[in-house]
Design a protein around this motif. Structure first.
Motif, PDB file in Angstrom:
ATOM      1  N   LYS A   1       5.499  -2.930  -6.867  1.00  0.00           N
ATOM      2  CA  LYS A   1       4.062  -3.021  -7.150  1.00  0.00           C
ATOM      3  C   LYS A   1       3.366  -2.380  -5.965  1.00  0.00           C
ATOM      4  N   ALA A   2       2.591  -1.327  -6.220  1.00  0.00           N
ATOM      5  CA  ALA A   2       1.949  -0.594  -5.125  1.00  0.00           C
ATOM      6  C   ALA A   2       0.511  -0.256  -5.497  1.00  0.00           C
ATOM      7  N   PHE A   3      -0.317  -0.060  -4.474  1.00  0.00           N
ATOM      8  CA  PHE A   3      -1.719   0.305  -4.706  1.00  0.00           C
ATOM      9  C   PHE A   3      -2.153   1.329  -3.674  1.00  0.00           C
TER      10      PHE A   3
ATOM     11  N   GLU B   1       0.822  -1.212   0.000  1.00  0.00           N
ATOM     12  CA  GLU B   1       0.000   0.000   0.000  1.00  0.00           C
ATOM     13  C   GLU B   1       0.853   1.257   0.000  1.00  0.00           C
ATOM     14  N   MET B   2       0.519   2.183  -0.891  1.00  0.00           N
ATOM     15  CA  MET B   2       1.183   3.483  -0.941  1.00  0.00           C
ATOM     16  C   MET B   2       0.669   4.359   0.191  1.00  0.00           C
ATOM     17  N   PRO B   3       1.514   5.259   0.711  1.00  0.00           N
ATOM     18  CA  PRO B   3       0.986   6.238   1.669  1.00  0.00           C
ATOM     19  C   PRO B   3       0.093   7.241   0.930  1.00  0.00           C
ATOM     20  N   THR B   4      -1.166   7.290   1.323  1.00  0.00           N
ATOM     21  CA  THR B   4      -2.117   8.153   0.599  1.00  0.00           C
ATOM     22  C   THR B   4      -2.856   9.102   1.519  1.00  0.00           C
TER      23      THR B   4
ATOM     24  N   VAL C   1       0.194   0.811  -9.283  1.00  0.00           N
ATOM     25  CA  VAL C   1       1.381   1.147 -10.059  1.00  0.00           C
ATOM     26  C   VAL C   1       2.313  -0.069 -10.045  1.00  0.00           C
ATOM     27  N   VAL C   2       2.791  -0.427 -11.220  1.00  0.00           N
ATOM     28  CA  VAL C   2       3.830  -1.442 -11.335  1.00  0.00           C
ATOM     29  C   VAL C   2       5.013  -0.756 -12.003  1.00  0.00           C
ATOM     30  N   ALA C   3       6.150  -0.753 -11.339  1.00  0.00           N
ATOM     31  CA  ALA C   3       7.356  -0.118 -11.877  1.00  0.00           C
ATOM     32  C   ALA C   3       8.430  -1.185 -12.047  1.00  0.00           C
TER      33      ALA C   3
END
Length: 200
Positions: free
Chosen positions: A107-109, A3-6, A134-136
């Motif tokens: 890989k983040a969401f 999980e991304m910090p959002t 996001v997949v980087a």
């Protein structure tokens, strides 16, 4: 996926628009579409080296782009707003990845609230949730993106065969695609997402 910090509802125009190469003259930046803050009205600091790179790509081009060939103002980039999409969190994540000495795939969401200055009706609210992924990595293609989206929507209960992809335009991705699913109740195809490959 991690999980991304959002948890940043208040965002600068820089991360919400400029870092995603949305021009400063774009209609989405109008107060009819975006909630701008009066206090604090400006972001305290933007990353200096990166801000200069973003300004250069907007005004002169770079990385295969000719830029917008228009004026770019730091004052505009520093304006605070209620974020209009969680893609601002993706922009911050990609910036952090670029700061690594050695690149490592990610890989983040995120699932979080966004805000748009919409006229309220049965299909539009001023606040809603957006799911973002996001997949980087190196060597990714549009096929990888389509496969990831099919898997995501299948896990949500929308079978992969009930998805269609349509070319679209986003300032920050190329190629870009809208994602449609067939809605049995409405007996028509409805848009369920937007996607794309981030530009360099």
């Amino acid at each position: 996926f991690t999980e991304m910090p959002t948890d940043r509802f208040v965002e600068s125009s820089f991360w919400n628009f400029d870092a995603l190469f949305q021009p400063q003259q774009h209609p989405a930046r109008d107060q009819h579409d975006t909630f701008f803050l009066q206090d604090p009205a400006e972001a305290p600091q933007l990353p200096p080296g990166y801000t200069a790179k973003v300004k250069k790509v907007h005004t002169q081009g770079g990385y295969g782009s000719q830029g917008y060939k228009s004026q770019w103002l730091l004052d505009e980039a520093q304006r605070n707003l209620l974020r209009t999409h969680t893609t601002a969190a993706s922009a911050r994540l990609l910036y952090q990845l670029a700061q690594q000495e050695k690149f490592s795939p990610v890989k983040a969401f995120s699932i979080d609230r966004v805000f748009r200055n919409e006229s309220l009706d049965a299909t539009h609210l001023a606040e809603f949730h957006q799911v973002e992924g996001v997949v980087a990595d190196r060597g990714l293609t549009l096929g990888h993106l389509m496969g990831t989206l099919r898997q995501f929507f299948t896990k949500l209960g929308i079978l992969g065969g009930q998805l269609r992809f349509k070319p679209a335009y986003n300032p920050y991705t190329e190629p870009s695609m809208e994602v449609f699913s067939y809605h049995e109740g409405l007996k028509k195809w409805v848009e369920v997402g937007n996607s794309g490959v981030f530009r360099p």
